[in-house]
Design a protein around this motif. Structure first.
Motif, PDB file in Angstrom:
ATOM      1  N   SER A  86      -2.179  -6.799   0.910  1.00  0.00           N
ATOM      2  CA  SER A  86      -2.059  -7.247   2.409  1.00  0.00           C
ATOM      3  C   SER A  86      -3.405  -8.198   2.673  1.00  0.00           C
ATOM      4  CB  SER A  86      -2.022  -6.156   3.131  1.00  0.00           C
ATOM      5  OG  SER A  86      -2.382  -6.243   4.630  1.00  0.00           O
ATOM      6  N   ASP A 202       1.816  -8.865   1.658  1.00  0.00           N
ATOM      7  CA  ASP A 202       1.854  -8.536   3.109  1.00  0.00           C
ATOM      8  C   ASP A 202       1.035  -9.507   3.992  1.00  0.00           C
ATOM      9  OD1 ASP A 202       2.400  -7.680   5.437  1.00  0.00           O
ATOM     10  OD2 ASP A 202       1.824  -5.591   5.178  1.00  0.00           O
ATOM     11  N   THR A 240       4.534  -9.910   8.507  1.00  0.00           N
ATOM     12  CA  THR A 240       4.871  -8.599   9.075  1.00  0.00           C
ATOM     13  C   THR A 240       3.808  -8.576  10.241  1.00  0.00           C
ATOM     14  OG1 THR A 240       3.286  -7.240   7.891  1.00  0.00           O
ATOM     15  CG2 THR A 240       5.341  -7.292   7.050  1.00  0.00           C
ATOM     16  N   LEU A 279       8.167  -3.497   1.821  1.00  0.00           N
ATOM     17  CA  LEU A 279       7.371  -4.093   0.607  1.00  0.00           C
ATOM     18  C   LEU A 279       7.807  -3.526  -0.650  1.00  0.00           C
ATOM     19  CD1 LEU A 279       3.926  -3.942   2.678  1.00  0.00           C
ATOM     20  CD2 LEU A 279       5.160  -5.975   1.705  1.00  0.00           C
TER      21      LEU A 279
END
Length: 440
Positions: A86, A202, A240, A279
């Protein structure tokens, strides 16, 4: 003959570098035959002139190959090697649940993670709040825990992508961090050195995101998908939302507590659940552990409901030096702040806007995050019960619960939380939790 200054000059003029030129330069970075000034000049030339996609792929592979690249063929593993990364945010505790969930579904997750800096929290800082948990281990123990528990979340070793470590330190002091080319290579060099079959990325969008705009987040997502796939690892990117706290908490120990509650079913914040499952589903499909996204989501939810994911998390914690009964007694082991009380709103209204970055900085101000890389942390401080966009809050009700070590720290955090949360008469339109899916 390789001359670093010729590579720098060529990139400065906007010319395309060959794979050999990039390899030679990165080998020089690793062996210290390229000076700090030359690395800074290369980074600045790249920042202004950019790279074509095949240059980015060559740079990423060269940085990956600057140290050991893990190979799992002789470990006798019965499933694919997968991981998630992420770009970071506030209350982004996904890794602590998703790693065990993937392992419970048949994958093996050798997750190399990082520490927080600025307003974003770091996965390793969260795990450091668990007594005894070792985030820094040798390769033998790392492999052992991955093999036995299915997942291990640890820090980068000196042997893994050492060129990236040196280049990043120089980028940080030469104002060249914000280069898509260099960001892509930096992220992926470490991830690809794990010896992965599949990766999901992400990339955050919104007030608490690393990238400043949706367009910049999308550009980074496309770059990562193309470069990682071009380097031989099947990769999907999800954009996201990070326009508010992802979990209901932000901090170190408080996020670990939320992760355990999530895994055991005690409480699962809806947006956190949606992002985690989205995810995970991408990885299960790309690594052939599920035939389609719907079946993958069902499989992930099943491993939560039957307790297998929570069991994997407990085995990982124990395998890396933490308490054997951590999942059962997490509240006993995690540090607690001396002052825990709510910050109340003085007006009634709908939560129409949340500055997630400011919430993260409130945690930093209390000692739960770093202003400089060498800062020590207070793992007990943070926010819980953080209000969500669209929530209707009456005057005298809490915006969040603040966990602080002193009254002064509590007051400063309360001021920052009040400024970060905007209330209005109208309920705002709901934002998507997952904006977009990007593949190569």
């Amino acid at each position: 003959m390789f001359l670093p200054q010729e590579v720098i000059r060529k990139k400065r003029e906007g010319l395309k570098l060959s794979e050999q030129e990039i390899n030679d330069f990165i080998q020089g970075v690793t062996k210290d035959t390229v000076s700090e000034g030359q690395v800074g000049a290369f980074a600045m030339a790249t920042y202004f002139q950019g790279m074509e996609m095949d240059e980015r792929i060559s740079l990423t592979k060269a940085m990956r190959d600057s140290g050991i690249v893990m190979n799992w063929d002789n470990e006798g593993l019965k499933g694919p090697i997968v991981d998630k990364h992420s770009t970071g945010g506030v209350g982004d505790v996904v890794s602590l649940m998703l790693g065990p969930m993937l392992a419970a579904c048949g994958g093996y997750v050798p997750m190399i993670s990082g520490r927080g800096l600025g307003h974003t929290g770091g996965t390793l800082d969260k795990l450091d709040s668990i007594p005894g948990y070792q985030t820094s281990v040798d390769e033998e123990q790392f492999r052992k825990v991955v093999k036995e528990a299915g997942v291990a979340i640890v820090s980068q070793t000196g042997e893994l992508a050492p060129a990236d470590k040196r280049i990043y330190a120089i980028r940080d002091v030469t104002a060249t961090v914000e280069s898509i080319d260099l960001i892509t290579a930096s992220i992926l060099a470490k991830k690809l050195a794990e010896g992965l079959d599949s990766l999901v990325m992400d990339v955050k969008v919104g007030s608490g995101a690393f990238m400043p705009t949706y367009e910049a987040s999308r550009e980074l997502g496309e770059s990562i998908a193309k470069v990682a796939t071009g380097a031989g690892v099947k990769t999907t990117v999800l954009l996201t939302d990070m326009s508010q706290c992802l979990a209901s908490s932000a901090g170190n120990a408080v996020e670990v507590a939320e992760a355990v509650r999530f895994l055991t079913g005690e409480y699962r914040a809806p947006r956190l659940l949606e992002v985690t499952v989205a995810l995970g589903a991408e990885l299960l499909v790309s690594s052939n552990l599920a035939p389609d996204l719907e079946m993958a989501r069902d499989k992930l939810m099943a491993c939560l409901e039957n307790g297998r994911a929570a069991d994997v998390f407990g085995r990982m914690v124990a395998g890396l030096g933490g308490p054997e009964d951590f999942v059962q007694r997490y509240d006993h082991y995690l540090p607690k702040a001396s002052i825990i009380k709510p910050v109340l709103t003085e007006i009634t209204g709908y939560v129409s806007e949340v500055n997630a970055r400011e919430l993260g900085l409130a945690v930093v101000a209390m000692g739960g995050g770093r202003r400089t890389p060498t800062d020590s942390l207070d793992y007990s401080v943070g926010l819980t019960g953080v209000c969500a966009l669209g929530q209707n809050i009456a005057a005298g009700e809490p915006l969040a619960m603040i966990h602080a070590s002193t009254e002064q720290a509590w007051n400063e955090a309360a001021r920052m939380v009040r400024e970060a949360v905007i209330l209005s008469d109208k309920r705002p339109e709901a934002l998507p939790t997952v904006y977009e899916r990007i593949t190569a």
